[in-house]
Design a protein around this motif. Structure first.
Motif, PDB file in Angstrom:
ATOM      1  N   HIS A   1     -23.954  12.853  -2.372  1.00  0.00           N
ATOM      2  CA  HIS A   1     -24.310  14.053  -1.881  1.00  0.00           C
ATOM      3  C   HIS A   1     -22.968  14.667  -1.769  1.00  0.00           C
ATOM      4  O   HIS A   1     -23.183  15.604  -1.773  1.00  0.00           O
ATOM      5  CB  HIS A   1     -25.444  13.946  -0.749  1.00  0.00           C
ATOM      6  CG  HIS A   1     -27.434  14.199  -1.387  1.00  0.00           C
ATOM      7  ND1 HIS A   1     -27.600  14.156  -1.863  1.00  0.00           N
ATOM      8  CD2 HIS A   1     -28.147  12.339  -0.462  1.00  0.00           C
ATOM      9  CE1 HIS A   1     -28.619  13.497  -2.249  1.00  0.00           C
ATOM     10  NE2 HIS A   1     -28.887  12.662  -0.874  1.00  0.00           N
ATOM     11  N   HIS A   2     -21.738  14.500  -1.859  1.00  0.00           N
ATOM     12  CA  HIS A   2     -21.028  14.317  -1.768  1.00  0.00           C
ATOM     13  C   HIS A   2     -20.802  16.101  -2.147  1.00  0.00           C
ATOM     14  O   HIS A   2     -19.498  16.516  -2.178  1.00  0.00           O
ATOM     15  CB  HIS A   2     -19.728  14.036  -1.662  1.00  0.00           C
ATOM     16  CG  HIS A   2     -19.663  13.159  -3.359  1.00  0.00           C
ATOM     17  ND1 HIS A   2     -19.795  12.626  -3.872  1.00  0.00           N
ATOM     18  CD2 HIS A   2     -18.879  14.216  -3.525  1.00  0.00           C
ATOM     19  CE1 HIS A   2     -19.222  11.965  -4.890  1.00  0.00           C
ATOM     20  NE2 HIS A   2     -17.930  13.780  -5.151  1.00  0.00           N
ATOM     21  N   PRO A   3     -21.308  16.330  -3.995  1.00  0.00           N
ATOM     22  CA  PRO A   3     -20.543  17.407  -4.284  1.00  0.00           C
ATOM     23  C   PRO A   3     -21.613  18.750  -3.455  1.00  0.00           C
ATOM     24  O   PRO A   3     -20.894  19.439  -3.392  1.00  0.00           O
ATOM     25  CB  PRO A   3     -21.371  17.363  -5.746  1.00  0.00           C
ATOM     26  CG  PRO A   3     -21.325  15.775  -5.815  1.00  0.00           C
ATOM     27  CD  PRO A   3     -21.048  14.801  -5.315  1.00  0.00           C
ATOM     28  N   GLN A   4     -22.782  18.625  -3.259  1.00  0.00           N
ATOM     29  CA  GLN A   4     -23.186  19.338  -2.172  1.00  0.00           C
ATOM     30  C   GLN A   4     -22.838  19.738  -1.188  1.00  0.00           C
ATOM     31  O   GLN A   4     -23.060  20.260  -0.852  1.00  0.00           O
ATOM     32  CB  GLN A   4     -25.000  19.239  -2.422  1.00  0.00           C
ATOM     33  CG  GLN A   4     -25.224  18.460  -3.567  1.00  0.00           C
ATOM     34  CD  GLN A   4     -26.044  17.566  -4.363  1.00  0.00           C
ATOM     35  OE1 GLN A   4     -24.738  17.251  -3.847  1.00  0.00           O
ATOM     36  NE2 GLN A   4     -26.341  17.470  -5.307  1.00  0.00           N
ATOM     37  N   THR A   5     -22.538  18.468  -0.246  1.00  0.00           N
ATOM     38  CA  THR A   5     -22.096  18.199   0.884  1.00  0.00           C
ATOM     39  C   THR A   5     -20.271  19.514   0.634  1.00  0.00           C
ATOM     40  O   THR A   5     -19.493  20.616   1.513  1.00  0.00           O
ATOM     41  CB  THR A   5     -21.215  16.969   1.088  1.00  0.00           C
ATOM     42  OG1 THR A   5     -22.402  16.797   1.611  1.00  0.00           O
ATOM     43  CG2 THR A   5     -20.906  17.483   2.382  1.00  0.00           C
ATOM     44  N   GLY A   6     -19.285  19.050  -0.617  1.00  0.00           N
ATOM     45  CA  GLY A   6     -18.492  19.681  -1.243  1.00  0.00           C
ATOM     46  C   GLY A   6     -18.590  20.968  -0.871  1.00  0.00           C
ATOM     47  O   GLY A   6     -17.363  21.840  -0.650  1.00  0.00           O
ATOM     48  N   LEU A   7     -19.379  21.312  -1.668  1.00  0.00           N
ATOM     49  CA  LEU A   7     -19.291  22.459  -1.752  1.00  0.00           C
ATOM     50  C   LEU A   7     -19.788  23.500  -0.624  1.00  0.00           C
ATOM     51  O   LEU A   7     -19.153  24.714  -0.852  1.00  0.00           O
ATOM     52  CB  LEU A   7     -20.848  23.560  -3.252  1.00  0.00           C
ATOM     53  CG  LEU A   7     -20.841  24.058  -3.275  1.00  0.00           C
ATOM     54  CD1 LEU A   7     -20.770  24.640  -4.409  1.00  0.00           C
ATOM     55  CD2 LEU A   7     -22.544  24.285  -3.870  1.00  0.00           C
ATOM     56  N   GLY A   8     -20.766  23.167   0.244  1.00  0.00           N
ATOM     57  CA  GLY A   8     -21.000  23.154   1.103  1.00  0.00           C
ATOM     58  C   GLY A   8     -19.577  23.744   2.247  1.00  0.00           C
ATOM     59  O   GLY A   8     -19.849  25.354   2.085  1.00  0.00           O
ATOM     60  N   MET A   9     -19.096  22.932   2.409  1.00  0.00           N
ATOM     61  CA  MET A   9     -17.530  23.082   2.394  1.00  0.00           C
ATOM     62  C   MET A   9     -16.745  24.233   2.221  1.00  0.00           C
ATOM     63  O   MET A   9     -15.993  25.021   3.063  1.00  0.00           O
ATOM     64  CB  MET A   9     -16.717  21.754   2.748  1.00  0.00           C
ATOM     65  CG  MET A   9     -17.636  20.491   3.984  1.00  0.00           C
ATOM     66  SD  MET A   9     -16.620  18.845   3.451  1.00  0.00           S
ATOM     67  CE  MET A   9     -15.765  18.883   4.719  1.00  0.00           C
ATOM     68  N   LEU A  10     -16.277  24.069   0.639  1.00  0.00           N
ATOM     69  CA  LEU A  10     -15.617  24.976   1.041  1.00  0.00           C
ATOM     70  C   LEU A  10     -16.119  26.276   0.542  1.00  0.00           C
ATOM     71  O   LEU A  10     -15.427  27.498   0.856  1.00  0.00           O
ATOM     72  CB  LEU A  10     -15.721  24.712  -0.811  1.00  0.00           C
ATOM     73  CG  LEU A  10     -14.975  23.698  -1.623  1.00  0.00           C
ATOM     74  CD1 LEU A  10     -15.352  23.003  -3.073  1.00  0.00           C
ATOM     75  CD2 LEU A  10     -13.616  23.588  -1.219  1.00  0.00           C
ATOM     76  N   GLU A  11     -16.686  26.363   0.283  1.00  0.00           N
ATOM     77  CA  GLU A  11     -18.348  27.648   0.722  1.00  0.00           C
ATOM     78  C   GLU A  11     -17.990  28.523   2.075  1.00  0.00           C
ATOM     79  O   GLU A  11     -17.337  30.034   2.862  1.00  0.00           O
ATOM     80  CB  GLU A  11     -19.600  28.082   1.135  1.00  0.00           C
ATOM     81  CG  GLU A  11     -19.802  28.006  -1.028  1.00  0.00           C
ATOM     82  CD  GLU A  11     -21.676  27.771  -1.165  1.00  0.00           C
ATOM     83  OE1 GLU A  11     -21.676  28.498  -2.809  1.00  0.00           O
ATOM     84  OE2 GLU A  11     -21.847  27.319  -0.132  1.00  0.00           O
ATOM     85  N   GLN A  12     -17.634  27.576   3.169  1.00  0.00           N
ATOM     86  CA  GLN A  12     -17.485  27.589   4.781  1.00  0.00           C
ATOM     87  C   GLN A  12     -16.091  27.598   4.327  1.00  0.00           C
ATOM     88  O   GLN A  12     -16.019  28.792   5.569  1.00  0.00           O
ATOM     89  CB  GLN A  12     -18.103  26.466   5.456  1.00  0.00           C
ATOM     90  CG  GLN A  12     -19.156  26.750   5.240  1.00  0.00           C
ATOM     91  CD  GLN A  12     -20.289  25.237   6.496  1.00  0.00           C
ATOM     92  OE1 GLN A  12     -18.503  24.638   6.717  1.00  0.00           O
ATOM     93  NE2 GLN A  12     -20.711  25.539   6.904  1.00  0.00           N
TER      94      GLN A  12
END
Length: 184
Positions: A78-89
């Motif tokens: 799930h790290h791509p989805q987690t990373g996406l959320g972090m970058l958006e934040q």
């Protein structure tokens, strides 16, 4: 030279060194593949940040001899989805950068010419190839890194249908023995 040395010989700061090697190779390949500047910039930024969702875990795994636990496997998956959320934040608004981070592990058809892919698919395929190559040359506590020559052979494949323009461009650009690798 220094990045290849670090990547091939040390597990210290694995996540950061992996990101640096990937970003440098993506920048070089973007030039060779004649990507437009905005695609190159998004690709390099995605290479730097593709694993932001598992940076600490990635460093931990480089030092771990045991197989992944179920929780670790889930975090890796799930790290791509987690990373996406972090970058958006963090305020990243470059949609192409974000899409490439999200898709860098998605299956991409190697046979389709890059020019016929959407920018997101094209960059995700480039990044996935570079990510695999950089991971192969890097050691972990559970295994030694492959030699650069063996890594290139694994990426390029031996069958014509496995050879795609990204891996062939990688070989043509950095060679079988890239700067910083030991040769006999």
């Amino acid at each position: 030279y220094l990045m290849f040395q670090l990547a091939a010989t040390s597990t210290v700061g694995y996540s950061a060194s992996h990101a640096l090697v990937c970003a440098a190779l993506c920048h070089i390949l973007a030039q060779e593949l004649a990507l437009p500047p905005h695609e190159r910039d998004s690709l390099v930024r995605a290479a730097f940040t593709m694993n932001i969702g598992m940076t600490a875990l990635q460093d931990e795994l480089a030092l771990q001899r045991e197989p992944l636990t179920p929780a670790q496997r889930q975090a890796v998956n799930h790290h791509p989805q987690t990373g996406l959320g972090m970058l958006e934040q963090l305020g990243v608004a470059d949609g192409l950068w974000l899409d490439v981070v999200l898709q860098h592990h998605a299956a991409q058809p190697d046979a389709t010419p890059l020019a016929r892919l959407s920018p997101q698919e094209r960059l995700a395929r480039i990044l996935a190839t570079i990510d695999r190559y950089a991971a192969m040359i890097s050691p972990r506590k559970s295994r030694a890194g492959r030699s650069a020559t063996d890594s290139v052979r694994a990426i390029v494949g031996h069958d014509d249908h496995q050879q795609d323009e990204v891996s062939l461009t990688l070989v043509r650009t950095v060679g079988l023995c890239p700067p910083g690798t030991f040769v006999r």
